[in-house]
Design a protein around this motif. Structure first.
Motif, mmCIF file in Angstrom:
data_model
loop_
_atom_site.group_PDB
_atom_site.id
_atom_site.type_symbol
_atom_site.label_atom_id
_atom_site.label_comp_id
_atom_site.label_asym_id
_atom_site.label_seq_id
_atom_site.Cartn_x
_atom_site.Cartn_y
_atom_site.Cartn_z
ATOM 1 N N ASP A 113 0.688 -1.104 0.005
ATOM 2 C CA ASP A 113 0.018 -0.055 -0.094
ATOM 3 C C ASP A 113 0.676 1.464 0.022
ATOM 4 N N ILE A 114 2.219 1.164 -0.314
ATOM 5 C CA ILE A 114 3.116 2.171 -0.252
ATOM 6 C C ILE A 114 2.593 3.535 -0.972
ATOM 7 N N GLU A 115 2.020 3.327 -2.014
ATOM 8 C CA GLU A 115 1.752 4.606 -2.920
ATOM 9 C C GLU A 115 0.609 5.566 -2.167
ATOM 10 N N GLU A 128 6.359 12.605 -4.546
ATOM 11 C CA GLU A 128 6.824 13.801 -4.247
ATOM 12 C C GLU A 128 7.474 13.991 -2.681
ATOM 13 N N GLU A 129 6.688 13.406 -1.805
ATOM 14 C CA GLU A 129 7.152 13.369 -0.530
ATOM 15 C C GLU A 129 8.756 12.657 -0.330
ATOM 16 N N SER A 160 20.951 0.375 3.365
ATOM 17 C CA SER A 160 22.221 0.556 2.671
ATOM 18 C C SER A 160 21.832 0.908 1.165
ATOM 19 N N ILE A 161 21.084 0.246 0.651
ATOM 20 C CA ILE A 161 20.905 0.025 -0.890
ATOM 21 C C ILE A 161 20.171 1.534 -1.345
ATOM 22 N N VAL A 162 19.388 2.266 -0.570
ATOM 23 C CA VAL A 162 18.818 3.354 -0.454
ATOM 24 C C VAL A 162 20.089 4.734 -0.319
ATOM 25 N N LEU A 163 20.784 4.366 0.714
ATOM 26 C CA LEU A 163 21.930 5.128 1.033
ATOM 27 C C LEU A 163 22.896 5.202 -0.254
ATOM 28 N N GLY A 164 23.150 4.083 -0.744
ATOM 29 C CA GLY A 164 24.152 4.262 -1.789
ATOM 30 C C GLY A 164 23.726 4.651 -3.237
ATOM 31 N N TYR A 178 11.282 5.219 -1.117
ATOM 32 C CA TYR A 178 12.388 5.336 -2.327
ATOM 33 C C TYR A 178 12.680 4.230 -2.939
ATOM 34 N N ILE A 179 12.569 2.922 -2.425
ATOM 35 C CA ILE A 179 12.839 1.649 -3.040
ATOM 36 C C ILE A 179 11.705 1.514 -4.153
ATOM 37 N N HIS A 180 10.618 1.651 -3.908
ATOM 38 C CA HIS A 180 9.291 1.715 -4.682
ATOM 39 C C HIS A 180 9.532 2.292 -6.072
ATOM 40 N N TYR A 181 9.430 3.933 -5.800
ATOM 41 C CA TYR A 181 9.516 4.796 -6.880
ATOM 42 C C TYR A 181 10.793 4.704 -7.635
ATOM 43 N N ASN A 182 11.805 4.070 -7.058
ATOM 44 C CA ASN A 182 13.121 4.181 -7.942
ATOM 45 C C ASN A 182 13.459 2.699 -8.620
#
Length: 206
Positions: free
Chosen positions: A22-24, A30-31, A62-66, A193-197
């Motif tokens: 349900d992440i969206e 935008e957030e 760490s995946i997001v951080l990278g 961030y993981i979802h949208y990217n």
């Protein structure tokens, strides 16, 4: 943004799966972009004129951080692991780690585990802290000793129970300085961030 997840130690797996599905509806693109832009700005400011690197573990944070570090111009990184990792995870991590990432094996193996059977199923804070010290923190110390960076960027977050220091900075007696630009991120921002990217996660998350 709507927060539905608390500390992962007290949140059920079903709650996490529901949040991913349900992440969206929990956080908009935008957030998420606002969180990312702020973190990238912090990384750029913190690393001006400094030798910096980030710790990469193959975990979601760490995946997001990278990705954030790369966008901020920081490409040096390291990956610490033991010989007790799940093979599917370690194979994935070695195949998907950032280009040029330095691999640090702490050599905690089955022989060591046979002499410390109390560490097989860790379910208390004292032993968990010991485990992190032998694997994660040793990798940090080894990298700092060998490479002497001015700053090590980490993906630690307050909501996970991590001590992130004032402004995201922790300064060690050894001289090592760690900085977490996502210290204040809620779980929903990381998952968003993981979802949208469209970032890939290791098989252990499936």
């Amino acid at each position: 943004m709507r927060k539905v997840l608390g500390r992962k130690q007290s949140s059920s797996n079903s709650a996490w799966l529901a949040a991913v599905a349900d992440i969206e509806h929990l956080i908009s693109r935008e957030e998420v972009d606002q969180f990312a832009d702020k973190a990238i700005g912090h990384i750029r400011k913190a690393t001006v004129g400094k030798k910096a690197a980030y710790g990469w573990s193959g975990g979601k944070d760490s995946i997001v951080l990278g990705k954030l570090c790369e966008m901020a111009g920081v490409t040096d990184c390291f990956f610490g692991h033991s010989d007790l990792e799940f093979p599917s995870f370690l194979n994935w991590a070695l195949a998907h780690m950032p280009k040029g990432c330095k691999v640090i094996n702490t050599h905690v193996d089955m022989e060591w585990l046979s002499k410390h059977p109390d560490m097989l199923f860790v379910d208390d804070a004292k032993r968990l802290n010991r485990w992190y010290s032998m694997v994660q923190r040793r990798a940090f110390s080894d990298y700092y000793t060998s490479e002497k960076p001015d700053l090590i960027i980490v993906g630690h977050r307050v909501i996970d129970g991590n001590v992130c220091g004032e402004g995201g900075y922790i300064r060690k007696k050894s001289g090592e300085v760690r900085f977490s630009p996502i210290a204040d991120w809620p779980h929903e921002a990381v998952l968003g961030y993981i979802h949208y990217n469209s970032l890939e996660l290791p098989p252990t998350y499936q």
